[in-house]
Every structure is written in C-alpha cells, then in structure tokens.
Design an enzyme around this catalytic site. Structure first.
Site, PDB file in Angstrom:
ATOM      1  N   LYS A   1      82.160   3.267  36.311  1.00 27.22           N
ATOM      2  CA  LYS A   1      81.911   4.371  37.244  1.00 27.22           C
ATOM      3  C   LYS A   1      83.244   5.026  37.574  1.00 27.22           C
ATOM      4  CE  LYS A   1      78.356   6.134  39.400  1.00 27.22           C
ATOM      5  NZ  LYS A   1      76.917   6.070  39.073  1.00 27.22           N
TER       6      LYS A   1
ATOM      7  N   ASP B   1      77.031  12.182  38.558  1.00 30.19           N
ATOM      8  CA  ASP B   1      76.487  11.444  39.706  1.00 30.19           C
ATOM      9  C   ASP B   1      76.509  12.490  40.827  1.00 30.19           C
ATOM     10  OD1 ASP B   1      75.869   8.424  40.563  1.00 30.19           O
ATOM     11  OD2 ASP B   1      76.969   9.304  42.222  1.00 30.19           O
TER      12      ASP B   1
HETATM   13  O1  2IT Z   1      73.898   6.001  38.773  1.00 31.86           O
HETATM   14  C1  2IT Z   1      73.646   6.310  37.588  1.00 31.86           C
HETATM   15  O2  2IT Z   1      73.035   5.547  36.834  1.00 31.86           O
HETATM   16  C2  2IT Z   1      74.112   7.620  37.128  1.00 31.86           C
HETATM   17  N1  2IT Z   1      74.696   8.350  37.906  1.00 31.86           N
HETATM   18  C3  2IT Z   1      73.898   8.036  35.707  1.00 31.86           C
HETATM   19  C4  2IT Z   1      74.936   7.446  34.821  1.00 31.86           C
HETATM   20  C5  2IT Z   1      74.899   7.923  33.391  1.00 31.86           C
HETATM   21  O3  2IT Z   1      75.770   7.473  32.632  1.00 31.86           O
HETATM   22  O4  2IT Z   1      74.035   8.720  33.019  1.00 31.86           O
END
Ligand code: 2IT
Length: 444
Positions: free
Chosen positions: A124, A164
């Site tokens: 993340k 996100d």
């Molecule tokens: O919290 C999540 O799973 C997302 N924001 C999507 C992450 C993604 O790699 O599509």
C-alpha cells in the site's frame, strides 16, 4: 504464539501506530488456534515475520502549485509481503495519511489478496497530499512529482499500485504517464487505468459490485433474499457508487449515502439518475453530500453518520473505523441483519465484538471489498496477455472470485452452532495460504 508478548514488542517498536496495531491484533487473535496447531509456523517465526513489512519507502514530494508557491508533501510505499506474488495494493491521497494507516492497509491487503485466489502479494502507499480543492494541473504536477520518486521501486512483476481514497482514474493516468516516460515501457505497472491504455472494463464498479455479490451470498447462505431489503451506505465515492448500483440492481433499496458533512436519508431509494448524480457530486471536489437533499427533496442530517437509520443491511463504504460500538448497538436494536464492510476496517473492534455477540452477519473488509483488487488482478492478466476482455467476461470472473472467497470464509469460519464468523474465516484462509508459501520458500 504468545499474542500479548508479540503485541507488546510491536507496540514498543511502533508506538502510536494505532490502526496498524489494531489490524495486526485482529488477525493474530483469530488465527491463534490454527497457528498453534502448526508447530512449524512457530518454529519459522511466521507471525513475527508476517507482521513487519518487507520494507517501507518514505520520500519527499516537492511540487509547485498554481500560485507558483512550492508545496512539500510526504510520499510512501509499504511493500508488506510478496510471498505469493508481486506487491499489490492501492495508493491513498488524503490529508489523514500517515505510516500507521498505510501499514494497516498494507497488512490487510496481504490476506485480502490471498483470498482472491490470484497470485498477488500485499502493499500500500500514498501521500498526505489533499486533492480536495486542487486544480487539474496541480493534481497532475503532484502525481508527476510523486512518480518521479516511486518509479524506481515498482514494476509490473515487482509492485503494482492502483487507486484508493483520493486516487481515481485521473490520478492513475497522470501517474502512469510519468512512469511510462521514465521506464520507457508500456506495462501493467498500475491498475485502474483508463480503457484506452490497458484499463479493464468493470474495474471502476468492481469494489462495490464485488461487495454486493458477497453480501448477497451471505444472505442466501442464511436462507434470505436481498430483494426488498433496505440498505444504508456511507460515503459517496467510487465504492459507494458501485455498491448503490448493484444493490439497486439486485432489488434492494438504498436509503442513505454520506460525506464528511453528514448524511442523506432518501426514503424513496437512491436509484437511477440519483446514483449518476453521485458522480456529479464527486466531481465538484467540495467533498459534501448536502446538495443531494435539495436536488432530490431528501433529508440531510448534518454532522451525523447513517447508522442511526433503521435498515436491514449496513454497508460502510467510506473509511476505517467509521462504524463504532454505539453505531453497532443502534443498528442491532433497529434489527439489522447484515453488516458488510466495503471500506477497509470499516468497523471498530468493539463494534465487531458486539455484532458477533448478537450473531449478526458480519462480513470483514478483506473479504467483502476484495472485488476491487481482484479485478485489478484481472487487469494485470489482460495487460500481460496484451488483450482486453469484455465487460461480461470480467464480471463473470469477478462473480466467481467473490463466490470462492465466500466459500473459503464459510469453510474456516463456521462455528459449532452453525453461525458463520466471516472475520475468522477470512483471516484463517488468507493467513494459511501466505504462511504455507513463506514456509516453502525458507527464511528470506
Ligand atoms: O483497498 C483495496 O483493495 C484497493 N484500494 C484496491 C487495490 C488495487 O490494487 O486495486
């Protein structure tokens, strides 16, 4: 595994990182029993290795605003665990972003991604940059400055960021443009791209759609139907939009959405053009839902959250810890049947305890909202194959994946009295996959 000792040493190492410690504690507590049945986990210190990210990049993002003033933000990428595939997870741009929040999100992402059945590790990232009120040109300059640093650490087989909160198709486009220029390659290094350059159909809808496929299956498993049920949704962004669309399509009635300013109660149901209007509201960048009330003659309740409305199903779709113990108590006394977190860690631990105690169906974010990242995984596959699937093909795969996630939760979460503890099921299933991969690959 001694959870108290482990948590104490984590707290000593990372004081004040509340969200991160909260997410870790929840997982450890629910996997403890299974963990202790596997002495090989303890011997390989799987828990100790899993709770610390592989590495964290923190960097400065200097950029110039429209007035010509220099702004300095912080950027981060947390590469948490890549035992089962490249690091994968979104970028959050919001003024509240700090390391604790990104570490909790990265930690959750490990198990969520494992549940999707696709080969993706957990990561993340993000920034404390606040897109609210910024011009298009400012957002572009910020994204370019952010990628100027991040590009060294990511790659289509290494680490694949996405969106996100605060990062949608516009931001992904600007980020991708800068990456492509620097790396001199067109690859699936980011997901959530526009269709013209490798994006996947259904990706914008996927988190909300997947959430509703999951909730629908929870109800069906309990012998209930979603048809005619009333639904409270929080938030009014991309996730809330997708959730409202699919809930309505499945025959439920969505009666709330919310923003930082309060919530909307629309007893006639938020459907059709009202759902389209959510996109318009979003585009204004004011981050308020109040204008909906005037537009459609609904009630606006300032400064409060939608969980005080009597509904059958509650779907947090905004941010972490947005539904607390008091909210859970109100929902329960109003006869709620199901709470499905479509936001990450939407409920506080006290709220979850109460829901489980009252045997309310509770779906944790890492299962319920996994459709977003799962469809990102499908975007990666299409990019690697240099092809594009139709919306129907992607949607069918998404439905199949959500159903497989549901099966895993039931398999590992069914209790003696028949109640399904989805939190326990999701944590155990996700953990076992990653732990086995780590064991097989040695101490690295
Ligand atoms: O919290 C999540 O799973 C997302 N924001 C999507 C992450 C993604 O790699 O599509």
């Amino acid at each position: 595994m001694n959870i108290d000792n482990l948590m104490h040493s984590l707290e000593a190492r990372h004081p004040g990182e509340h969200e991160y410690l909260q997410a870790v504690k929840e997982v450890l507590m629910t996997i403890e029993e299974v963990y202790n049945q596997h002495p090989e986990f303890e011997k390989a210190k799987i828990a100790e290795r899993l709770v610390e990210p592989d590495r964290i990049f923190t960097f400065k993002v200097p950029w110039v605003d429209d007035r010509g003033d220099v702004q300095v933000n912080l950027g981060y990428r947390v590469q948490f665990n890549n035992a089962i595939g490249p690091y994968k997870g979104g970028l959050r741009f919001h003024s509240s972003v700090n390391l604790s929040i990104l570490k909790f999100l990265g930690f959750e992402q490990i198990f969520k991604n494992a549940l999707t059945t696709l080969p993706m590790g957990g990561g993340k990232g993000g920034s404390d940059f606040n897109p609210r009120g910024k011009s298009d040109a400012e957002v572009m300059r910020f994204c370019q400055a952010f990628m100027l640093e991040l590009w060294r650490h990511i790659g289509p087989e290494t680490d694949v960021p996405a969106g996100d909160i605060g990062v949608g198709a516009r931001e992904v486009g600007y980020l991708y443009g800068m990456y492509r220029k620097l790396a001199r390659e067109n690859t699936g290094v980011l997901t959530g791209k526009n269709l013209e350059f490798g994006g996947s159909l259904i990706r914008p809808e996927a988190t909300g759609f997947g959430g509703l496929y999951f909730v629908n299956q929870m109800l069906e498993t309990a012998g209930l139907s979603i048809k005619g049920k009333t639904v409270a949704i929080s938030g009014f962004g991309n996730v809330a939009w997708g959730a409202a669309l699919k809930a309505t399509e499945l025959g439920a009635k969505v009666v709330t959405i919310s923003g930082p300013d309060g919530y909307i109660y629309d007893e006639n149901g938020i459907a059709g053009e009202k759902i389209d209007y959510m996109l318009e509201l979003r585009a204004t960048c004011n981050d308020i839902v109040e204008p909906y009330a005037e537009q459609f003659g609904a009630v606006f309740v300032p400064g409060r959250r939608p969980w005080e409305v009597k509904v059958d199903i509650a779907l947090p779709c905004a941010t972490q810890n947005e539904l607390n113990e008091e909210d859970a108590r109100t929902l329960i006394s109003n006869g709620v049947i199901c709470v499905g977190e479509i936001s990450n860690m939407g409920c506080t631990p006290e709220a979850i305890d109460l829901l489980l105690h009252h045997k309310v169906m509770y779906g944790p974010g890492k299962a319920v909202n996994a459709g977003g990242v799962a469809t990102s995984g499908l975007e990666m596959t299409q990019n690697a194959m240099h092809i594009a699937w139709t919306a129907a093909e992607v949607d069918a795969k998404l439905q199949q994946i959500m159903s497989q996630i549901h099966d895993q939760c039931v398999r590992h979460g069914r209790e003696a009295d028949g109640y399904i503890n989805y939190m326990k099921g999701a944590n155990i299933a996700g953990f076992l996959k990653v732990a086995k991969a780590m064991l097989a690959q040695g101490v690295v």
